[in-house]
Design a protein around this motif. Structure first.
Motif, mmCIF file in Angstrom:
data_model
loop_
_atom_site.group_PDB
_atom_site.id
_atom_site.type_symbol
_atom_site.label_atom_id
_atom_site.label_comp_id
_atom_site.label_asym_id
_atom_site.label_seq_id
_atom_site.Cartn_x
_atom_site.Cartn_y
_atom_site.Cartn_z
ATOM 1 N N GLY A 1 19.288 -23.069 84.305
ATOM 2 C CA GLY A 1 18.770 -23.864 83.035
ATOM 3 C C GLY A 1 18.963 -25.416 83.398
ATOM 4 N N SER B 1 21.367 -25.756 78.259
ATOM 5 C CA SER B 1 21.674 -24.236 78.450
ATOM 6 C C SER B 1 22.886 -24.051 79.051
ATOM 7 C CB SER B 1 20.351 -23.703 79.241
ATOM 8 O OG SER B 1 20.169 -24.283 80.241
ATOM 9 N N LYS C 1 25.387 -24.169 76.314
ATOM 10 C CA LYS C 1 25.110 -23.334 75.385
ATOM 11 C C LYS C 1 25.876 -22.099 75.883
ATOM 12 C CE LYS C 1 21.232 -20.537 73.661
ATOM 13 N NZ LYS C 1 19.834 -20.392 73.754
ATOM 14 N N ARG C 2 25.487 -21.782 76.866
ATOM 15 C CA ARG C 2 26.241 -20.680 77.662
ATOM 16 C C ARG C 2 27.623 -20.486 77.851
ATOM 17 N NH1 ARG C 2 22.992 -16.899 81.957
ATOM 18 N NH2 ARG C 2 24.243 -15.193 82.126
ATOM 19 N N TYR D 1 21.742 -23.270 70.527
ATOM 20 C CA TYR D 1 20.836 -24.415 71.145
ATOM 21 C C TYR D 1 21.235 -25.646 70.264
ATOM 22 C CZ TYR D 1 16.946 -27.370 72.002
ATOM 23 O OH TYR D 1 16.199 -28.558 72.436
ATOM 24 N N SER E 1 14.358 -25.691 76.759
ATOM 25 C CA SER E 1 15.677 -24.973 76.486
ATOM 26 C C SER E 1 15.565 -24.542 74.903
ATOM 27 C CB SER E 1 16.858 -26.119 76.581
ATOM 28 O OG SER E 1 17.148 -26.318 77.694
ATOM 29 N N ASP F 1 17.738 -17.536 77.294
ATOM 30 C CA ASP F 1 18.950 -17.680 78.130
ATOM 31 C C ASP F 1 18.058 -17.252 79.518
ATOM 32 O OD1 ASP F 1 20.610 -19.231 76.675
ATOM 33 O OD2 ASP F 1 22.027 -17.693 76.457
#
Length: 588
Positions: free
Chosen positions: A66, A70, A73-74, A80, A516, A521
């Motif tokens: 990503g 992302s 985010k992860r 998001y 995104s 994901d």
């Protein structure tokens, strides 16, 4: 989830993915890209790649991929919008006041507010006359008032609804409380406090948010422990208790324990780099979190069969990373808390300082299994030791071989020769296995997609190339005005195609930051993989037309087969025709 386009473009210009990722991953330059060990799965050989040109990342090992949004985010377990807010704050930007749906973010923040207020309630109740039983318990465990306050420890009343009433007065709804996991619904449909008559330990994430609780009974009744179930803000496999404190103390290593009380006792004794899992066995996610903050971990597990089993699992998990492992020889108690109480913090510190590494620990454990007074015992012992030393560095191998040769009265050259033979064979098999696994995985993925998407490998490759060309060379959009995206073989491809064409027609960039908010994901990872494997084209217009032709021909051919009328006797003939068609595609 649309955000103002001007805001996203400014955020893109003020965000460098290399700077973002390097905060969490040690990156090394390789040509025009950067590589490092993936923070999303355990690995020793770097397969995680950052692409400055496209401001993207992709892991060839696990498929994560990503853009900077992302990634945050992860790795930070955010939604998001909160990930965008994090990057905006880093870039000194204000979020736009409208143009996006922040309902999920608001729900997360509401849960965190409830948890914080619940923690205050439990602590205040314990410090009152009614909650004296909880305070007496912690004092009896040797904790000081300062430590109790530092960790926000508390006590849940022996009642069905005291917390619910308190939170209701603070303006929270029952639905919000259920979402936060502080209440539960009974089989009869009644709503009651989850924690009752238990001492409470709040679990705080690395950003300082109360995300969950652990509750322990005051006696020996069952269940002894109750933990918050997973919620929107809490996934127990991702969290480590006291990591919010340990990460800020700059210690060269982290001490990993089994339980909350071990950690609290160690912090009180001055070992502020101690952490523990959250009501579960050690997980790969927790190991990756540890690897973000330290290059060395001391495994301080309980001195019993269960502890030794957990220790061996932890060693195997850390072996997949570049984190060094040390194991202390604990004595004088079953766990760190008891040892510190009985022998004192100085003696415990000595045990930590004299911790053995993984190799020493395994050799010592192995030694107990053989009779080293016999020739056969020595041979069998050394045969197993060589398997341990095969993964060690040359210096470590030389040191251990010298020591073993002296202890067992065996020629060093003999052990070394045996070790070299085993190492050569082992590396050959590992290399061959890795090549086979990679080839098998690639073929299996192509076969899986061929099956699920009802398309030949050639058609799938054409679709991947079509998307990549469209993103890299937006002018290709002029060639597909008459193309029907329903001809693409999967919902994912149709979604990405439509989104890409929409971005191009709106005059927007096809940078990943514009995907995104629209892709999950896994979808973003898959798209990143397509982009990462893309090679520039010398004639993108002609190549794009070729891809369209392959896709159209495959679709028209399949439709002609489906249009044929058939009865039960023709059923097998149809499948033979489809199989022959796919085989011709494979050989094209």
């Amino acid at each position: 989830m649309a955000l103002n386009d001007n805001f996203l473009q400014e955020l893109k210009l003020k965000t460098d993915i290399e700077d973002i990722v390097s905060t969490y991953v040690t990156l090394k330059k390789r040509g025009s890209t950067y590589v490092g060990l993936c923070p999303f799965h355990n690995e020793k050989t770097p397969s995680f790649t950052v692409y400055p040109e496209t401001q993207s990342f992709y892991c060839f090992g696990c498929g994560a991929g990503g853009d900077a949004v992302s990634f945050i985010k992860r790795i930070e377990n955010l939604d998001y919008i909160d990930a965008v807010k994090t990057l905006a704050q880093r870039a000194g930007m204000q979020m736009p006041e409208d143009g996006y749906d922040d309902s999920l973010g608001k729900k997360r923040r509401r849960i965190l507010e409830i948890n914080r207020e619940a923690a205050r309630f439990y602590h205040a109740y314990m410090m009152s006359e009614e909650g004296k039983a909880g305070l007496d318990y912690f004092l009896s465990r040797g904790l000081t008032p300062k430590t109790i306050t530092k960790f926000g420890l508390g006590y849940a009343p022996d009642a069905w609804d005291k917390l619910r009433k308190h939170l209701t007065e603070k303006g929270f709804s029952v639905g919000d409380m259920l979402d936060a996991g502080v209440l539960r619904r009974t089989q009869k449909g009644n709503v009651i406090d989850l924690f009752r008559n238990r001492v409470m330990t709040p679990i705080i994430d690395i950003r300082g948010n109360v995300i969950a609780f652990g509750g322990r009974v005051l006696d020996d009744s069952k269940p002894k422990y109750i933990n918050t179930n997973e919620t929107l803000v809490y996934k127990k496999t991702n969290e480590l208790f006291a990591m919010n404190i340990a990460k800020d103390h700059g210690a060269a290593s982290l001490i990993l324990c089994e339980g909350y009380m071990d950690v609290i006792a160690m912090h009180q004794a001055g070992f502020t780099n101690a952490v523990a899992g959250c009501g579960t066995a050690l997980t790969e996610e927790q190991v990756r979190l540890i690897s973000r903050y330290t290059g060395e971990v001391i495994l301080c597990y309980d001195n019993d069969d269960a502890g030794r089993k957990a220790l061996n699992k932890a060693i195997s998990l850390f072996k997949k990373t570049d984190v060094k492992v040390r194991i202390p020889a604990l004595s004088g108690g079953k766990d760190p808390d008891e040892i510190i109480k009985k022998l004192g913090k100085e003696r415990f510190a000595e045990m930590l300082n004299t911790s053995s590494n993984e190799i020493e620990y395994k050799i010592v454990s192995l030694r107990q299994q053989f009779n080293l007074n016999s020739t056969q015992g020595k041979v069998d012992f050394l045969t197993e030791v060589i398997k341990i030393l095969a993964d060690a560095s040359p210096i470590e191998q030389d040191l251990y071989v010298s020591r073993l040769a002296e202890e067992l009265s065996v020629e060093k050259d003999s052990i070394k020769a045996q070790l070299n033979r085993y190492t050569r064979r082992s590396r050959h098999f590992q290399k061959q296995r890795a090549v086979n696994q990679e080839a098998t995985a690639g073929m299996a993925e192509l076969e899986r997609r061929s099956h699920t998407e009802a398309a030949t490998p050639k058609t799938i490759k054409a679709q991947d190339r079509l998307i990549a060309l469209l993103i890299k060379y937006p002018k290709c959009a002029k060639q597909c005005q008459d193309f029907d995206p329903e001809r693409l073989s999967s919902a994912f491809m149709k979604k990405v195609y439509r989104l890409t064409v929409s971005l191009i027609n709106d005059g927007r960039d096809t940078d990943l930051i514009n995907y995104s908010g629209e892709l999950s994901d896994s979808e973003l990872g898959r798209l990143s993989g397509i982009i990462a494997r893309f090679n520039d084209s010398s004639d993108y217009a002609a190549e794009f037309q070729d891809c369209l032709q392959v896709i159209n021909d495959a679709y028209d051919g399949l439709q002609s087969v489906n249009a044929e009328a058939f009865d039960g006797d023709d059923f097998n003939a149809l499948f033979k025709k489809l199989a022959d068609k796919q085989n011709r595609g494979n050989n094209t």
